[in-house]
Every structure is written in structure tokens, then in C-alpha cells.
Scaffold this motif. Structure first.
Motif, PDB file in Angstrom:
ATOM      1  N   LEU A  24       2.706   6.539  12.624  1.00  0.00           N
ATOM      2  CA  LEU A  24       2.067   5.585  13.543  1.00  0.00           C
ATOM      3  C   LEU A  24       2.281   4.151  13.080  1.00  0.00           C
ATOM      4  CD1 LEU A  24      -1.453   6.914  14.598  1.00  0.00           C
ATOM      5  CD2 LEU A  24       0.378   6.156  16.092  1.00  0.00           C
ATOM      6  N   LEU A  25       2.183   3.968  11.758  1.00  0.00           N
ATOM      7  CA  LEU A  25       2.363   2.620  11.207  1.00  0.00           C
ATOM      8  C   LEU A  25       3.766   2.094  11.484  1.00  0.00           C
ATOM      9  CD1 LEU A  25       0.453   2.763   7.808  1.00  0.00           C
ATOM     10  CD2 LEU A  25      -0.090   1.328   9.758  1.00  0.00           C
ATOM     11  N   SER A  26       4.735   3.018  11.544  1.00  0.00           N
ATOM     12  CA  SER A  26       6.119   2.572  11.798  1.00  0.00           C
ATOM     13  C   SER A  26       6.258   2.017  13.218  1.00  0.00           C
ATOM     14  CB  SER A  26       7.088   3.744  11.584  1.00  0.00           C
ATOM     15  OG  SER A  26       6.844   4.714  12.574  1.00  0.00           O
ATOM     16  N   LEU A  27       5.367   2.444  14.112  1.00  0.00           N
ATOM     17  CA  LEU A  27       5.407   1.925  15.482  1.00  0.00           C
ATOM     18  C   LEU A  27       4.764   0.545  15.584  1.00  0.00           C
ATOM     19  CD1 LEU A  27       4.186   5.091  17.426  1.00  0.00           C
ATOM     20  CD2 LEU A  27       6.500   4.158  17.444  1.00  0.00           C
ATOM     21  N   CYS A  28       4.061   0.206  14.521  1.00  0.00           N
ATOM     22  CA  CYS A  28       3.229  -0.992  14.558  1.00  0.00           C
ATOM     23  C   CYS A  28       4.018  -2.217  14.088  1.00  0.00           C
ATOM     24  CB  CYS A  28       2.064  -0.712  13.622  1.00  0.00           C
ATOM     25  SG  CYS A  28       0.852  -1.962  13.615  1.00  0.00           S
ATOM     26  N   PRO A  29       3.874  -3.389  14.722  1.00  0.00           N
ATOM     27  CA  PRO A  29       4.533  -4.607  14.216  1.00  0.00           C
ATOM     28  C   PRO A  29       4.055  -4.909  12.800  1.00  0.00           C
ATOM     29  CG  PRO A  29       3.436  -5.011  16.338  1.00  0.00           C
ATOM     30  CD  PRO A  29       3.035  -3.647  15.895  1.00  0.00           C
ATOM     31  N   PRO A  30       4.954  -5.350  11.911  1.00  0.00           N
ATOM     32  CA  PRO A  30       4.594  -5.539  10.502  1.00  0.00           C
ATOM     33  C   PRO A  30       3.340  -6.376  10.298  1.00  0.00           C
ATOM     34  CG  PRO A  30       6.941  -5.894  10.829  1.00  0.00           C
ATOM     35  CD  PRO A  30       6.364  -5.688  12.174  1.00  0.00           C
ATOM     36  N   GLN A  31       3.174  -7.443  11.103  1.00  0.00           N
ATOM     37  CA  GLN A  31       2.018  -8.328  10.894  1.00  0.00           C
ATOM     38  C   GLN A  31       0.703  -7.652  11.255  1.00  0.00           C
ATOM     39  OE1 GLN A  31       4.425  -8.731  13.093  1.00  0.00           O
ATOM     40  NE2 GLN A  31       3.681  -9.479  15.071  1.00  0.00           N
ATOM     41  N   LYS A  32       0.773  -6.511  11.983  1.00  0.00           N
ATOM     42  CA  LYS A  32      -0.455  -5.822  12.398  1.00  0.00           C
ATOM     43  C   LYS A  32      -0.797  -4.643  11.483  1.00  0.00           C
ATOM     44  CE  LYS A  32      -1.526  -8.025  16.249  1.00  0.00           C
ATOM     45  NZ  LYS A  32      -2.810  -8.709  16.415  1.00  0.00           N
ATOM     46  N   VAL A  37      -4.440  -0.590   8.866  1.00  0.00           N
ATOM     47  CA  VAL A  37      -4.865   0.062   7.622  1.00  0.00           C
ATOM     48  C   VAL A  37      -6.337  -0.248   7.336  1.00  0.00           C
ATOM     49  CG1 VAL A  37      -4.521   0.104   5.113  1.00  0.00           C
ATOM     50  CG2 VAL A  37      -2.548   0.141   6.640  1.00  0.00           C
ATOM     51  N   PHE A  38      -6.708  -1.505   7.536  1.00  0.00           N
ATOM     52  CA  PHE A  38      -8.111  -1.859   7.308  1.00  0.00           C
ATOM     53  C   PHE A  38      -9.026  -1.060   8.236  1.00  0.00           C
ATOM     54  CE2 PHE A  38     -11.963  -4.202   8.288  1.00  0.00           C
ATOM     55  CZ  PHE A  38     -12.457  -4.469   7.024  1.00  0.00           C
ATOM     56  N   ALA A  39      -8.596  -0.947   9.506  1.00  0.00           N
ATOM     57  CA  ALA A  39      -9.400  -0.204  10.480  1.00  0.00           C
ATOM     58  C   ALA A  39      -9.568   1.244  10.038  1.00  0.00           C
ATOM     59  CB  ALA A  39      -8.743  -0.256  11.853  1.00  0.00           C
TER      60      ALA A  39
ATOM     61  N   ILE B 193      -3.834   0.141  -1.148  1.00  0.00           N
ATOM     62  CA  ILE B 193      -3.570   0.561   0.229  1.00  0.00           C
ATOM     63  C   ILE B 193      -2.634  -0.428   0.904  1.00  0.00           C
ATOM     64  CG2 ILE B 193      -4.613   0.935   2.504  1.00  0.00           C
ATOM     65  CD1 ILE B 193      -7.090   1.900   1.055  1.00  0.00           C
ATOM     66  N   PHE B 194      -2.933  -1.728   0.703  1.00  0.00           N
ATOM     67  CA  PHE B 194      -2.059  -2.749   1.278  1.00  0.00           C
ATOM     68  C   PHE B 194      -0.663  -2.628   0.708  1.00  0.00           C
ATOM     69  CE2 PHE B 194      -6.072  -4.863   2.254  1.00  0.00           C
ATOM     70  CZ  PHE B 194      -5.848  -5.137   3.588  1.00  0.00           C
TER      71      PHE B 194
END
Lengths: 370, 201
Positions: A24-32, A37-39, B193-194
């Protein structure tokens, strides 16, 4: 690509189920990515907060004692389905059942259980009729049927039904008479049948309830009397209006003469044996003495849409006079009998003579002392 | 082969939709399965708000009786949220009927029952900080966070319960997390994590 809200929601859902979110993270724009992850971390932390223990409840399944409110039609449908009956047959059966009930209701007597169906159908018919005269007639007919039905109901030895029937008949009579009363001054005058029907209903209904409900009888009779008074007042008013409109008093030049008629502009006046025709000096003359372009005054009346001349007076020949714009009255220009009649007094006032053309075929009354 | 959780959820949703449609035709057995599936969730929701086992049981039964008698009014795919709505209204009615002992103004905020839900005694230090941050969120965002993460409701159920669309719930959730990020702070997140997230991509 899903929007950030959807992405975070999906990531949270997967992480709460213990799934890997790297795809899912790979679908996400890097700045987001940091935000996602925080969410996820926050969601996991919140989900790890221990909620209070909940005691083990006892299941009673109380709902089992109840039935869904609309279960019966479903069961009927299921029954027909199990019988392998088509929808057309089911619809026909339903139609026959409904039609049968309606037919039975239409034959029911006032006070019976099915009568309310008949009454509602009647009320719907009344509501759908926009013409007030027809509506009143319809209401009178229904009320008369109910009164007749109530008579039959009284003969059946069921005091409860008889009482209900009498009450229904009395109510419907009142409603029908009130409706007639509301239109009595206008519509009923045009259709006297309404008044005679109302009278018949009032008589039959008051006879029916005479013994059981004298006050209702009195009320019905009072209502009918009020209707008669209203109609009588309306008829008198109409007659008086007719008489007023019948008067003719016109001045103008003769356009044509016929065997028994003369015309002024487009208005034709009939000459009868009673019509008095006089010349400018007051001597009696005949119709044959009149000719086109002769100035006359004519009085008469209307009868069956005909203008009847009562007296015709030939005016003295006109003399040239100064123009007077004030005397250019529209009613005189119009040349219609009704318009002239309204301006009768004005015509009698002294008016200086002026050229004929400016009066559209009419000439003014001769001025006093002119 | 391990079962895909997303597919399992879809299958579970499809099963519920099927049971609801059967129950709407008057099938008591289908409703019985729905009852078994939802009873504990509804009981928990009610218990957190009345804090009394027998009362919660009574109200829970009322909810299912009402659901059974009115089941034809519900859409096939919103049954869970509808049950929660009935439960919420039933709880409000319960407090109104007992208004001599309850402050009626509190009844309308029946969804904000956080103090009855969380076991404060066993909270870790960072959980306490996080909860303090949650308490500073606007009320709607607090409700979404509480219902979703602490009580475990689905987005569709929350949407039905607070009369909003599912999309609006996702937006509220996102804004709540953004606000938490400001209030709670990135400093509280484990640094690794980051690092791992940025290294992978």
C-alpha cells in the motif's frame, strides 16, 4: 490511485488485521508516506488501549415471540409460489378478491361493515369533480341513496345498524344541503333541478329522522328554507338586472331601413305596430317616411336578444357649429344601445353641434336655445 | 494458503446481506444467525453506556425485537449500522424514562461514553498522552476515533450511527489523525518506523 483518506483507511484496516502494508505504501506519494505510517501507528496504539471488561450476557432470543409486521403477505406469496402459480394468476386472484369486496361494498346498506368502502369511493368521486353544479348534484344523489338505504336498514331488526344508518343519512343530508347552499346564489339558479332534488332529499331525510332525531329534522328543514331564500333572492336580483338592461335610448343617423326594421350603425331595431314614429314637429309619421342619413332618437327595449323600438323621433336638421372636443363621448361613438343608455343624462345636457364625422355617425342632442 | 483478510471480509459481508434478505422474507432461522453474529457487539455497545448487565441485556433484547418486527424497512447492506442506531435510540429512551435519576442533557451525548469504556488503571504512559490528545479533538472526530479503534465498529456502522456517509467517516478519521499528529507529536513515534518506511521506498 486511491485518495489519501482511502489509502490511510485501507492501511489501518490491514495493519489492525496484522497484515503487511508495504504494498500500500508503494502506491502512496513519497511525501505522504510518513503521514500514512503515523496514522497506522496511532491506530495500532489506540487499538491497544484496553477497554473495560464486558460481562457475558445471557441470550434470550425474545424476538422469537414476535413476528415481522409484514410477514403475512410474504407467506401468501410463498404459498402461491409453492403451488407453482404464475404471477398473472396470483394477480387475477387478488383482483377478483378485491373486485368482489368492492362489489359487495357497493351493495351494502348504511351502518354495515362494508359501507365505509362505498362511502370512500363516493367521496373520491365527489372530490374528483371540479364543476360545482355537478358536484352538488352528485352529492345529492349519493345522499338520497343513503337515505333510501337507511330506510331498508331500519327494517332489518338490528338496532345498532339502524342507528348508524340514520346517523349516516342525517350527516350526508346536512353535507349535501350545505353544499347546495354554498352555490345556491349562482349555480342553482341556472339549474332549478338541483333545488328540486335538494327539496326531495330534505323531505325524505326529515321524514326518516323525524321520530328518532327531531333536532336533526329541524336542522334539515331550516337548511332547506335557507336555500330557498337564497335562490329566491338571487332570482329577484337577476330579474331586476334583466329589466334594467332592457332599456334602450339611442341617438344617431339611420343607416338603412327595411320592411319592419331600421339600423343605426351596426344595431338593428325592430319596428312593431306599437312603435310611435314622429317627425321633428311631433307629428306622427310612418316607417316609410324614414330614410338613410336621417338623424333620430330612439327609445325601446330588448326582448329575446332583439332590439324593439318603442318610439322614434326625427331630429331637426343639423346646423354647422363650432367644434367641442369635450362632447366627444366614447359611448356615443360606440353607438350600442347599452352604452348610450348609461350616458343618458350626459346626452340630455346642452352640447354644441359639431361636424357629423367626428361623432362616428352619431350626432349630439340639439343644444338648448341653439 | 492463508486466507486474504479482505476477501474474508467481503465473504462475511455477502453472508450478512444474504441472511438479511432471507430474514426480510420472514425466515426466523436467518435472523437467528444475525442475532448470534451481532448480539455481543450490540450488548457491548449498550453495556458501555448503561454500565449495568441486566439493563444492558433487556435493552439489547428490545433492540433485536424491534429489528425483527421492522426488518423490512432496512437496506440489505446497512443492517449492522441500523442495529447500532436502534440501540442508540433505545439507550436514549431508557435514560428519558429514568430522567429523575439522570441529567437529561447528558443523554444526547450518549456516544461519548469514553470514561465507561477505557480501563484507566492499566494505561501505559504513552497511551495516557495519546488519550489526552484524543480528548482535545473536536467532538465528531473523538466519536469516530472512539467507535472505530476502541469499540471496534466498522466505518459503515459508524456512518449509520452518526448519520453520515462512509466517505465522510474516512475524512473525519484522516483529520483526527492529522490533529493527533499535531497534538501528540511525531516525537512520540518510534524513529525506526520512519527510517524503515523511507528506506523501503
Amino acid at each position: 490511485m486511491p485518495n489519501i483518506e482511502e489509502l490511510i483507511d485501507k492501511a489501518i484496516k490491514q495493519s489492525l488485521l496484522g497484515e503487511d502494508i508495504s504494498a500500500l505504501l508503494s502506491l502512496c506519494p513519497p511525501q505522504k508516506r510518513a503521514e500514512v505510517v503515523f496514522a497506522v501507528q496511532t491506530a495500532l496504539k489506540l487499538a491497544s488501549i484496553k477497554a473495560k471488561e464486558v460481562p457475558i450476557p445471557t441470550k434470550r432470543k425474545l424476538y422469537a415471540d414476535y413476528e415481522p409486521a409484514t410477514i403475512m403477505p410474504t407467506r401468501i406469496l410463498a404459498f402461491f409460489k409453492s403451488m407453482r402459480v404464475s404471477y398473472a394468476v396470483m394477480a387475477a386472484v387478488a383482483f377478483i378478491a378485491v373486485a368482489g369486496t368492492v362489489q359487495a361494498a357497493m351493495n351494502s346498506l348504511p351502518g354495515s361493515k362494508l359501507f365505509f368502502i362505498k362511502r370512500n369511493i363516493e367521496l373520491a368521486q365527489i372530490r374528483l369533480t371540479s364543476n360545482p353544479e355537478k358536484r352538488a348534484e352528485m352529492q345529492l344523489t349519493f345522499a338520497l341513496n343513503t337515505v333510501n338505504g337507511a330506510k331498508q336498514a331500519v327494517l332489518q331488526n338490528d338496532s345498532a345498524q339502524a342507528q348508524a344508518a340514520l346517523s349516516e343519512a342525517s350527516n350526508q343530508t346536512e353535507a349535501a344541503l350545505n353544499n347546495v347552499k354554498s352555490i345556491a346564489s349562482s349555480e342553482a339558479v341556472k339549474n332549478p333541478a338541483i333545488i328540486s332534488n335538494a327539496e326531495q332529499l330534505a323531505n325524505e331525510s326529515s321524514n326518516l329522522v323525524a321520530k328518532t332525531d327531531p333536532s336533526a329534522r329541524q336542522s334539515i328543514q331550516n337548511n332547506m328554507q335557507e336555500i330557498k331564500n337564497i335562490v329566491s333572492a338571487a332570482v329577484n336580483e337577476q330579474d331586476s338586472a334583466k329589466i334594467q338592461s332592457a332599456k334602450i335610448d339611442v341617438s344617431g343617423k339611420i343607416k338603412t331601413t327595411g320592411e319592419n326594421t331600421i339600423s343605426i350603425d351596426s344595431n338593428v331595431f325592430e319596428i312593431t305596430s306599437d312603435t310611435k314614429i314622429t317627425d321633428a314637429n311631433g307629428n306622427a309619421i310612418n316607417l316609410s317616411d324614414l330614410h338613410a342619413d336621417q338623424a333620430i332618437t330612439l327609445t325601446g327595449h330588448t326582448e329575446d336578444d332583439k332590439n324593439i323600438a318603442e318610439s322614434i323621433t326625427v331630429l331637426p336638421e343639423e346646423k354647422p357649429a363650432a367644434e367641442n372636443p369635450e362632447s366627444n363621448d366614447a359611448n356615443q361613438q360606440d353607438g350600442t344601445p347599452k352604452a348610450s343608455q348609461n350616458n343618458q343624462n350626459a346626452q340630455q345636457a346642452p352640447i354644441p353641434a359639431k361636424p357629423n364625422d367626428t361623432f362616428g355617425g352619431f350626432i349630439p342632442e340639439p343644444a338648448v336655445g341653439f | 494458503m492463508p486466507e486474504n483478510p479482505e476477501n474474508a471480509e467481503k465473504a462475511s459481508n455477502a453472508a450478512i446481506i444474504y441472511l438479511v434478505s432471507k430474514a426480510k422474507d420472514g425466515n426466523a432461522q436467518a435472523f437467528s444467525q444475525l442475532y448470534d453474529f451481532y448480539f455481543d457487539k450490540i450488548f457491548k455497545f449498550i453495556f458501555y453506556r448503561v454500565s449495568h448487565k441486566e439493563t444492558a441485556e433487556d435493552l439489547c433484547e428490545d433492540v433485536f425485537v424491534k429489528a425483527w418486527t421492522k426488518i423490512r424497512n432496512v437496506g440489505d447492506d446497512s443492517f449492522g449500522g441500523w442495529l447500532y442506531s436502534i440501540a442508540k435510540n433505545r439507550i436514549i429512551d431508557h435514560y428519558r424514562q429514568n430522567k429523575s435519576t439522570v441529567d437529561i442533557s447528558e443523554v444526547e451525548n450518549i456516544l461519548e461514553a469514553e470514561e465507561n469504556i477505557i480501563e484507566n488503571a492499566n494505561l501505559q504512559f504513552d497511551q495516557k498522552i495519546l488519550l489526552d490528545a484524543v480528548r482535545k479533538l473536536p467532538p465528531e472526530q473523538q466519536i469516530v476515533i472512539q467507535l472505530k479503534f476502541i469499540e471496534g465498529l466498522e466505518n459503515s456502522e459508524i456512518a449509520e450511527l452518526i448519520a453520515k456517509k462512509e466517505g465522510a467517516i474516512r475524512v473525519l478519521q484522516h483529520r483526527a489523525i492529522q490533529n493527533l499528529q499535531k497534538l501528540y507529536g511525531e516525537k512520540n513515534l518510534p524513529e525506526k518506523i520512519f527510517k524503515s518506511a523511507n528506506a523501503e521506498h
